[in-house]
Each structure stands twice: as C-alpha cells, then as structure tokens.
Design an enzyme around this catalytic site. Structure first.
Site: not given
Ligand SMILES: NC(=O)c1ccc[n+]([C@@H]2O[C@H](COP(=O)([O-])OP(=O)(O)OC[C@H]3O[C@@H](n4cnc5c(N)ncnc54)[C@H](O)[C@@H]3O)[C@@H](O)[C@H]2O)c1
Length: 263
Positions: A65, A157, A161, A192
C-alpha cells in the site's frame, strides 16, 4: 443467509492478516465479492483460495500500500474481476518499533506513517473515483483505541492511528456529495498473533491484558469483522466521519475493573 452486502465488491488491504481475513470471510458471508490485497502474497492467495473453494467470490492481489502503482493496480484488479468497486477497508498496518523521539530513527517514523497512514491515503486516492462511478460506497479505516490516548514508547503507532481517524473525517467531508460514507473503526487489544511480540503466548497475553478491559478480555477478530460489516453496509446508513470504538471498555476507565464480589 443474511445479505447485508449483496452486490457489493469490497477491497480489503491487509486482507491476508488475522483481522483483515476475518473481515473478508464475514463480508463474503454477507454476500460481497472480496479482493484480498496484501503485501504477503501467500496469505492473501491462501485465503482467496479457501473462499473460492467454498464457492465464494474472491481474488487476491499482491499489494504494497505504500507504492502508488500497487494501489492503482489493486483497484483496477477489483474492477476487472468483479466489474466495480463499492467498498474499501484499509486494514494494512506495519509492526512499528517501540521507542521515544530520542531513540527512534527517521526511517522508523516514516515506515510507520508510510504504511498506516499514507497507505490508506493512496488506496483512497484510487478507490474514490471507482466508488463514485459505482454510485457511491463505503470506506472503513481500521484505526485503534491507541489513536485516542498516549502510551509509552508507541508514538509512531499511536500517531499514525490518530491521524487515520482524522483523515477519515476529511474523506467523509470531501466525498459525502459523491454518496461515499467514510468511518474509522478503533479496536482495543484483539487476540491476534500481532501481540506475540510482547508476550510469550496468547494465553499469557490474554491473562495479562484482561484486567485492563471492563469485559475482562481482549477482543476477537470476528468481533472486529462484525463492526466492520456494520460500517460497510446500510446498517450504518446515517454514519459518516465517525470513529466507532470497539474496546471492551478499555478507554472508559482507568485501572482494574471491579471484582465481582467487592467484599
Ligand atoms: N491486533 C490488535 O490487537 C489490534 C488492535 C487495534 C488495531 N489493530 C489494527 O488492526 C489491523 C490488523 O491487525 P492484525 O492484528 O490483524 O495484524 P496482522 O499483522 O495480522 O495484519 C496486518 C496485515 O497487513 C499486511 N501489511 C503490512 N504491511 C503492508 C503493506 N505495506 N501493504 C499491504 N499490506 C501490508 C500484513 O502482511 C498483514 O497481513 C491493523 O491496522 C492494526 O493496527 C489491531
């Protein structure tokens, strides 16, 4: 069978990952055709193969991306495969290094923002004209509860976000007249493999993180998929420019949840 996404074509970046994969499976169950776009060709192809084997409409396209040509190709691939694009879900995110401004390098910072923020920008840049051509559509950007608070050593991070949430508002404003709704979805900690770099195993991770959630546990990828389905479908027809927090009560309080029996 429910058909909230009947006739829709959804492109899911990071679709080879755990949350992206759960979203792809749920969207197919709801009647959509899915394009699984991931930098990891293998995981994307395995998932698309699994869906096709079960008679579902899916294709995989290797996509980084951060590369403009890849973003353009992923959208083109969706249209070639299924005739249109109605839904974009930006899930792709990189594992960002921990550190402070003193220890992080410029390359660390740029890599985090490059995938988590600029990647979503590039995907939207090519998806928006296709959504408009389809008569409108929905964009769902997967942000994080950490886009709303500060947390030690995670600036790349959390900043990426937070910026993604703000970018989503701008998308909503700029493209409401095109019939495009854009919302972000901010999960709390989800069970996860991503978490395994901080804990020995998933059991230990869930035990350690559980008390931080009012509901006593981290979330599941399938729960994120359910919320993504809500935002992608007409179930959320009066929502745009919003951030949907799905955090088991993490941000609602500070400290450990009350014990069942306070005595
Ligand atoms: N797991 C959690 O606790 C949690 C919590 C809040 C938010 N999130 C967000 O949910 C999303 C998915 O997380 P996950 O736990 O499924 O992680 P994951 O690592 O399983 O999925 C991320 C996917 O993105 C892909 N990817 C990475 N860089 C890419 C690039 N440049 N181009 C295309 N694809 C790329 C990876 O190959 C992977 O398949 C991420 O946006 C993450 O920030 C996760």
């Amino acid at each position: 069978m429910a058909s909230e996404l009947e006739g829709r074509v959804a492109l899911i970046t990071g679709g080879g990952g755990e949350i992206g994969g759960a979203i792809a499976r749920r969207f197919v169950e709801a009647g959509a055709a899915v394009v699984i776009a991931d930098i990891n060709r293998e995981t994307a192809e395995v998932l698309a193969g699994e869906i096709v084997m079960a008679n579902g409409p899916a294709v995989a396209v290797r996509t980084n991306v951060t590369i403009e040509q890849d973003a353009e190709r992923a959208v083109r691939h969706a249209i070639e495969a299924f005739g249109k694009l109605t839904t974009l879900v930006n899930v792709a995110a990189t594992v960002t290094p921990d550190g402070t401004v003193e220890t992080l390098t410029l390359a660390d910072w740029n890599a985090a923002l490059g995938v988590n923020l600029t990647g979503a920008f590039l995907m939207c840049k090519y998806a928006v004209p296709a959504l408009r051509k389809a008569g409108g559509g929905t964009i769902v950007n997967i942000a994080s509860q950490l886009g709303q608070i500060g947390i030690a050593g995670r600036a790349p991070y959390t900043t990426s976000k937070a910026a993604l949430i703000q970018f989503t508002r701008s998308l909503a404003v700029d493209h409401a007249a095109d019939g495009i709704r854009a919302n972000s979805l901010s999960p709390g900690g989800i069970d996860t493999a991503r978490i395994l770099r901080r804990f020995k195993n998933r059991e230990e991770a869930n035990r350690a993180r559980g008390p931080a959630y009012l509901l006593g546990r981290p979330g599941r990828a399938e729960e994120v998929a359910e919320a993504a389905l809500f935002l992608a479908s007409e179930q959320s027809s009066f929502m745009t420019g919003a951030d949907l927090l799905l955090d088991g009560g993490y941000l609602a309080f500070k400290g450990h949840r009350p014990a069942k029996d306070p005595s």
